[in-house]
Design a protein around this motif. Structure first.
Motif, mmCIF file in Angstrom:
data_model
loop_
_atom_site.group_PDB
_atom_site.id
_atom_site.type_symbol
_atom_site.label_atom_id
_atom_site.label_comp_id
_atom_site.label_asym_id
_atom_site.label_seq_id
_atom_site.Cartn_x
_atom_site.Cartn_y
_atom_site.Cartn_z
ATOM 1 N N THR A 52 0.842 -1.193 0.000
ATOM 2 C CA THR A 52 0.000 0.000 0.000
ATOM 3 C C THR A 52 0.879 1.245 0.000
ATOM 4 O O THR A 52 2.110 1.156 0.087
ATOM 5 C CB THR A 52 -0.934 -0.017 1.231
ATOM 6 N N CYS A 53 0.244 2.381 -0.090
ATOM 7 C CA CYS A 53 0.948 3.668 -0.057
ATOM 8 C C CYS A 53 1.501 3.944 1.344
ATOM 9 O O CYS A 53 1.075 3.318 2.313
ATOM 10 C CB CYS A 53 -0.024 4.795 -0.405
ATOM 11 N N VAL A 54 2.419 4.898 1.416
ATOM 12 C CA VAL A 54 2.905 5.392 2.708
ATOM 13 C C VAL A 54 2.513 6.856 2.828
ATOM 14 O O VAL A 54 2.202 7.511 1.834
ATOM 15 C CB VAL A 54 4.442 5.217 2.858
ATOM 16 N N CYS A 55 2.524 7.373 4.038
ATOM 17 C CA CYS A 55 2.109 8.761 4.266
ATOM 18 C C CYS A 55 3.148 9.752 3.727
ATOM 19 O O CYS A 55 4.286 9.387 3.417
ATOM 20 C CB CYS A 55 1.853 9.005 5.751
ATOM 21 N N SER A 56 2.748 10.995 3.633
ATOM 22 C CA SER A 56 3.596 12.055 3.117
ATOM 23 C C SER A 56 4.884 12.214 3.939
ATOM 24 O O SER A 56 5.963 12.375 3.369
ATOM 25 C CB SER A 56 2.816 13.374 3.094
ATOM 26 N N ASP A 57 4.759 12.157 5.259
ATOM 27 C CA ASP A 57 5.942 12.321 6.110
ATOM 28 C C ASP A 57 6.965 11.225 5.851
ATOM 29 O O ASP A 57 8.165 11.492 5.715
ATOM 30 C CB ASP A 57 5.558 12.315 7.595
ATOM 31 N N CYS A 58 6.512 9.981 5.775
ATOM 32 C CA CYS A 58 7.435 8.866 5.555
ATOM 33 C C CYS A 58 8.010 8.907 4.140
ATOM 34 O O CYS A 58 9.201 8.634 3.943
ATOM 35 C CB CYS A 58 6.744 7.536 5.827
ATOM 36 N N LEU A 59 7.178 9.261 3.162
ATOM 37 C CA LEU A 59 7.689 9.357 1.795
ATOM 38 C C LEU A 59 8.736 10.451 1.697
ATOM 39 O O LEU A 59 9.800 10.248 1.102
ATOM 40 C CB LEU A 59 6.547 9.609 0.807
ATOM 41 N N ASP A 60 8.487 11.598 2.309
ATOM 42 C CA ASP A 60 9.472 12.686 2.301
ATOM 43 C C ASP A 60 10.775 12.260 2.971
ATOM 44 O O ASP A 60 11.869 12.576 2.495
ATOM 45 C CB ASP A 60 8.922 13.928 3.006
ATOM 46 N N ARG A 61 10.664 11.523 4.078
ATOM 47 C CA ARG A 61 11.859 11.056 4.793
ATOM 48 C C ARG A 61 12.669 10.104 3.907
ATOM 49 O O ARG A 61 13.893 10.221 3.801
ATOM 50 C CB ARG A 61 11.466 10.368 6.099
ATOM 51 N N LEU A 62 11.994 9.174 3.233
ATOM 52 C CA LEU A 62 12.689 8.230 2.355
ATOM 53 C C LEU A 62 13.335 8.936 1.165
ATOM 54 O O LEU A 62 14.460 8.601 0.769
ATOM 55 C CB LEU A 62 11.724 7.150 1.871
ATOM 56 N N ILE A 63 12.644 9.915 0.603
ATOM 57 C CA ILE A 63 13.207 10.687 -0.509
ATOM 58 C C ILE A 63 14.445 11.442 -0.026
ATOM 59 O O ILE A 63 15.475 11.481 -0.709
ATOM 60 C CB ILE A 63 12.161 11.653 -1.101
ATOM 61 N N GLY A 64 14.371 12.046 1.171
ATOM 62 C CA GLY A 64 15.516 12.768 1.739
ATOM 63 C C GLY A 64 16.692 11.846 2.014
ATOM 64 O O GLY A 64 17.849 12.203 1.754
ATOM 65 N N GLN A 65 16.419 10.652 2.522
ATOM 66 C CA GLN A 65 17.491 9.696 2.789
ATOM 67 C C GLN A 65 18.158 9.266 1.484
ATOM 68 O O GLN A 65 19.387 9.125 1.428
ATOM 69 C CB GLN A 65 16.948 8.469 3.528
ATOM 70 N N ALA A 66 17.371 9.066 0.442
ATOM 71 C CA ALA A 66 17.924 8.679 -0.855
ATOM 72 C C ALA A 66 18.821 9.788 -1.407
ATOM 73 O O ALA A 66 19.898 9.536 -1.938
ATOM 74 C CB ALA A 66 16.812 8.346 -1.841
ATOM 75 N N ALA A 67 18.368 11.035 -1.259
ATOM 76 C CA ALA A 67 19.159 12.172 -1.738
ATOM 77 C C ALA A 67 20.467 12.283 -0.965
ATOM 78 O O ALA A 67 21.526 12.540 -1.541
ATOM 79 C CB ALA A 67 18.353 13.458 -1.625
ATOM 80 N N ALA A 68 20.409 12.090 0.359
ATOM 81 C CA ALA A 68 21.615 12.179 1.184
ATOM 82 C C ALA A 68 22.605 11.081 0.813
ATOM 83 O O ALA A 68 23.820 11.314 0.802
ATOM 84 C CB ALA A 68 21.242 12.079 2.660
ATOM 85 N N THR A 69 22.102 9.910 0.513
ATOM 86 C CA THR A 69 22.967 8.791 0.119
ATOM 87 C C THR A 69 23.643 9.085 -1.220
ATOM 88 O O THR A 69 24.816 8.819 -1.395
ATOM 89 C CB THR A 69 22.152 7.479 0.027
ATOM 90 N N ARG A 70 22.897 9.663 -2.144
ATOM 91 C CA ARG A 70 23.465 10.009 -3.451
ATOM 92 C C ARG A 70 24.514 11.102 -3.352
ATOM 93 O O ARG A 70 25.452 11.147 -4.131
ATOM 94 C CB ARG A 70 22.351 10.473 -4.405
ATOM 95 N N ASP A 71 24.343 12.016 -2.395
ATOM 96 C CA ASP A 71 25.244 13.164 -2.249
ATOM 97 C C ASP A 71 26.561 12.822 -1.560
ATOM 98 O O ASP A 71 27.445 13.659 -1.482
ATOM 99 C CB ASP A 71 24.556 14.290 -1.479
ATOM 100 N N ARG A 72 26.709 11.617 -1.061
ATOM 101 C CA ARG A 72 27.948 11.240 -0.360
ATOM 102 C C ARG A 72 29.098 11.087 -1.286
ATOM 103 O O ARG A 72 29.103 10.708 -2.359
ATOM 104 C CB ARG A 72 27.761 9.936 0.405
#
Length: 72
Positions: A52-72
């Motif tokens: 199922t879908c996830v909430c906006s807060d969790c989706l934003d957190r996962l997107i932010g974590q992905a961006a931080a991982t890419r920026d390393r």
């Protein structure tokens, strides 16, 4: 996995499988998530773990974590 789904006017009320928060899924291009850019690795992560879908807060957190991982 327990998911709570309840029809609500223009969509459905779901319970986020990550945090347990209730949120509205509009099931259309009008949904809050339609305006988000979700990286492929986040989509793959979610598809492999949840039905199922996830909430906006969790989706934003996962997107932010992905961006931080890419920026390393």
């Amino acid at each position: 996995m327990h998911t709570h789904e309840q029809k609500s006017g223009g969509g459905r009320t779901l319970v986020c499988p990550i945090c347990g928060k209730e949120f509205l899924c509009a099931l259309s291009n009008d949904c809050w998530c339609a305006g988000k850019t979700v990286p492929a690795e986040v989509r793959d992560y979610l598809a492999a773990r949840y039905d199922t879908c996830v909430c906006s807060d969790c989706l934003d957190r996962l997107i932010g974590q992905a961006a931080a991982t890419r920026d390393r």
